[in-house]
Every structure is written in structure tokens, then in C-alpha cells.
Design a protein around this motif. Structure first.
Motif, PDB file in Angstrom:
ATOM      1  N   VAL A  79       0.821  -1.205   0.000  1.00 36.54           N
ATOM      2  CA  VAL A  79       0.000   0.000   0.000  1.00 36.54           C
ATOM      3  C   VAL A  79       0.860   1.262   0.000  1.00 36.54           C
ATOM      4  O   VAL A  79       0.527   2.253  -0.666  1.00 36.54           O
ATOM      5  N   ARG A  80       1.967   1.249   0.714  1.00 33.27           N
ATOM      6  CA  ARG A  80       2.838   2.416   0.764  1.00 33.27           C
ATOM      7  C   ARG A  80       3.353   2.757  -0.632  1.00 33.27           C
ATOM      8  O   ARG A  80       3.370   3.924  -1.042  1.00 33.27           O
ATOM      9  N   LEU A  81       3.735   1.728  -1.391  1.00 29.96           N
ATOM     10  CA  LEU A  81       4.227   1.964  -2.748  1.00 29.96           C
ATOM     11  C   LEU A  81       3.113   2.454  -3.666  1.00 29.96           C
ATOM     12  O   LEU A  81       3.335   3.307  -4.530  1.00 29.96           O
ATOM     13  N   VAL A  82       1.911   1.940  -3.479  1.00 27.83           N
ATOM     14  CA  VAL A  82       0.767   2.398  -4.277  1.00 27.83           C
ATOM     15  C   VAL A  82       0.504   3.864  -3.991  1.00 27.83           C
ATOM     16  O   VAL A  82       0.318   4.673  -4.920  1.00 27.83           O
ATOM     17  N   ALA A  83       0.495   4.243  -2.719  1.00 24.19           N
ATOM     18  CA  ALA A  83       0.241   5.632  -2.344  1.00 24.19           C
ATOM     19  C   ALA A  83       1.311   6.551  -2.938  1.00 24.19           C
ATOM     20  O   ALA A  83       0.991   7.632  -3.463  1.00 24.19           O
ATOM     21  N   LEU A 121       0.715   6.825  -6.761  1.00 19.53           N
ATOM     22  CA  LEU A 121      -0.440   7.683  -7.056  1.00 19.53           C
ATOM     23  C   LEU A 121      -0.067   9.149  -6.885  1.00 19.53           C
ATOM     24  O   LEU A 121      -0.440   9.999  -7.701  1.00 19.53           O
ATOM     25  N   SER A 122       0.683   9.455  -5.837  1.00 18.52           N
ATOM     26  CA  SER A 122       1.111  10.826  -5.580  1.00 18.52           C
ATOM     27  C   SER A 122       2.022  11.321  -6.696  1.00 18.52           C
ATOM     28  O   SER A 122       1.883  12.448  -7.179  1.00 18.52           O
ATOM     29  N   GLU A 123       2.963  10.475  -7.118  1.00 17.85           N
ATOM     30  CA  GLU A 123       3.885  10.847  -8.197  1.00 17.85           C
ATOM     31  C   GLU A 123       3.156  11.080  -9.519  1.00 17.85           C
ATOM     32  O   GLU A 123       3.544  11.926 -10.316  1.00 17.85           O
ATOM     33  N   GLN A 124       2.070  10.314  -9.743  1.00 14.07           N
ATOM     34  CA  GLN A 124       1.293  10.451 -10.980  1.00 14.07           C
ATOM     35  C   GLN A 124       0.270  11.587 -10.886  1.00 14.07           C
ATOM     36  O   GLN A 124      -0.411  11.878 -11.863  1.00 14.07           O
ATOM     37  N   GLY A 125       0.163  12.199  -9.710  1.00 15.83           N
ATOM     38  CA  GLY A 125      -0.779  13.304  -9.537  1.00 15.83           C
ATOM     39  C   GLY A 125      -2.224  12.862  -9.417  1.00 15.83           C
ATOM     40  O   GLY A 125      -3.142  13.657  -9.619  1.00 15.83           O
ATOM     41  N   ILE A 126      -2.437  11.594  -9.090  1.00 17.80           N
ATOM     42  CA  ILE A 126      -3.798  11.087  -8.920  1.00 17.80           C
ATOM     43  C   ILE A 126      -4.233  11.388  -7.490  1.00 17.80           C
ATOM     44  O   ILE A 126      -3.593  10.963  -6.530  1.00 17.80           O
ATOM     45  N   ILE A 127      -5.300  12.155  -7.371  1.00 19.70           N
ATOM     46  CA  ILE A 127      -5.798  12.534  -6.047  1.00 19.70           C
ATOM     47  C   ILE A 127      -7.188  11.941  -5.834  1.00 19.70           C
ATOM     48  O   ILE A 127      -7.864  11.559  -6.792  1.00 19.70           O
ATOM     49  N   ALA A 128      -7.582  11.891  -4.574  1.00 17.63           N
ATOM     50  CA  ALA A 128      -8.924  11.408  -4.234  1.00 17.63           C
ATOM     51  C   ALA A 128      -9.942  12.403  -4.774  1.00 17.63           C
ATOM     52  O   ALA A 128      -9.823  13.608  -4.511  1.00 17.63           O
ATOM     53  N   ARG A 182      -7.419  15.791  -2.344  1.00 20.45           N
ATOM     54  CA  ARG A 182      -6.010  15.743  -1.940  1.00 20.45           C
ATOM     55  C   ARG A 182      -5.478  14.335  -2.211  1.00 20.45           C
ATOM     56  O   ARG A 182      -6.250  13.422  -2.483  1.00 20.45           O
ATOM     57  N   PRO A 183      -4.172  14.146  -2.125  1.00 19.97           N
ATOM     58  CA  PRO A 183      -3.605  12.821  -2.417  1.00 19.97           C
ATOM     59  C   PRO A 183      -4.187  11.727  -1.507  1.00 19.97           C
ATOM     60  O   PRO A 183      -4.559  11.992  -0.360  1.00 19.97           O
ATOM     61  N   PHE A 184      -4.259  10.518  -2.037  1.00 20.45           N
ATOM     62  CA  PHE A 184      -4.737   9.381  -1.265  1.00 20.45           C
ATOM     63  C   PHE A 184      -3.770   9.091  -0.126  1.00 20.45           C
ATOM     64  O   PHE A 184      -2.551   9.043  -0.331  1.00 20.45           O
ATOM     65  N   SER A 185      -4.309   8.879   1.065  1.00 21.80           N
ATOM     66  CA  SER A 185      -3.469   8.459   2.190  1.00 21.80           C
ATOM     67  C   SER A 185      -3.409   6.931   2.188  1.00 21.80           C
ATOM     68  O   SER A 185      -4.229   6.262   1.555  1.00 21.80           O
TER      69      SER A 185
END
Length: 149
Positions: A97-101, A104-111, A125-128
Motif C-alpha cells: 500500500v505504501r508503494l501504491v500511495a 499515485l502521488s507521483e502520478q498526480g492522482i488525487i482522491a 487531496r492525495p490518497f493516504s
């Protein structure tokens, strides 16, 4: 409570008075029946909700990400569902999950920002990691509606 306060209950429409033993008995019986009615009503409501969920009906609340309420069912919200599918796919590939988060942050995918019926907004904001864990554990994504375990 009446006895402690030195007060009594006297009914004008019915003939009982809590200063007598018969009046106290009558009052206790009425209180017992009122409690019984409350419990029966609560049981019926719980049973109705359980039966509705067993039939696959959505009983309200915040829908999972990727879904929107559609009457008593959930309909897929395509723009959010793509994000959910991506998160599941990345978790299957990465297994962490840490790597997924981080990805997602690096790709700019936010909730996605969503507004509840109460007016409260969430997302934007970014997914926690906690959000991702919750998303991955949500039984709605397996076609199930949770009810008391």
C-alpha cells in the motif's frame, strides 16, 4: 423517582394513583409495556434493514468511491471507478500500500472531491495509506453489502 422526590402521579383520565400499591403496580405495568413496545419496534427495524441488505439494497450512507446512489441501489460512477480499478491493479502488481500511495502521488492522482448530502466535502487531496487500505478492504467492490459481519 417519584418516591425519592416525595411526589406522586395521579391520572385524571384513568383511575390510578402512585400513592397506593395498586397505582404503583399499574404504573410499573405501563412502563414495562412501553419498554416492550420500544424493543419490538427496534427489532423490526433491524430485521427490515437486514432483509433489505440481503436483497442487495443500498440502505444509505456514504457510497464507496466509484459508486453513486441510484435509488436503493448503487450505480457505477465511471470517472471515479477508473481510479478504483487503477488502485486495485497497482496493488496487485506492487503488493504494498505504501508503494501504491507513493506512485499515485507521483502520478498526480488525487482522491476525487465528493460532497455528501449533509454538505460536507471530502477528497481533493492525495490518497493516504489509510484511504487505500479502506478502499482495498471494502466489501462493496466484491459485490457484497456488509451487515453486522
Amino acid at each position: 423517582m417519584f418516591d425519592k422526590a416525595g411526589a406522586s402521579f395521579v391520572s385524571i383520565t384513568q383511575s390510578f394513583n402512585t400513592t397506593t400499591s395498586m397505582g404503583r403496580l399499574t404504573l410499573n405495568m405501563l412502563v414495562s409495556f412501553a419498554q416492550f413496545e420500544r424493543e419490538v419496534t427496534a427489532e423490526r427495524i433491524r430485521d427490515k434493514i437486514a432483509a433489505s441488505k440481503a436483497r442487495g439494497m443500498w440502505m444509505g450512507g456514504n457510497p464507496p468511491l466509484g459508486y453513486r446512489p441510484d435509488g436503493r441501489t448503487l450505480a457505477i460512477a465511471d470517472e471515479h471507478a477508473r481510479i478504483v480499478r487503477h488502485i486495485f491493479a497497482r496493488y496487485l502488481d506492487l503488493g504494498n500500500v505504501r508503494l501504491v500511495a507513493r506512485e499515485l502521488s507521483e502520478q498526480g492522482i488525487i482522491a476525487p472531491q465528493r460532497t455528501a448530502t449533509t454538505g460536507r466535502t471530502t477528497g481533493g487531496r492525495p490518497f493516504s495509506r489509510g484511504q487505500i487500505y479502506t478502499l482495498l478492504k471494502c466489501p462493496a467492490y466484491t459485490g457484497e453489502i456488509p451487515h453486522r459481519g
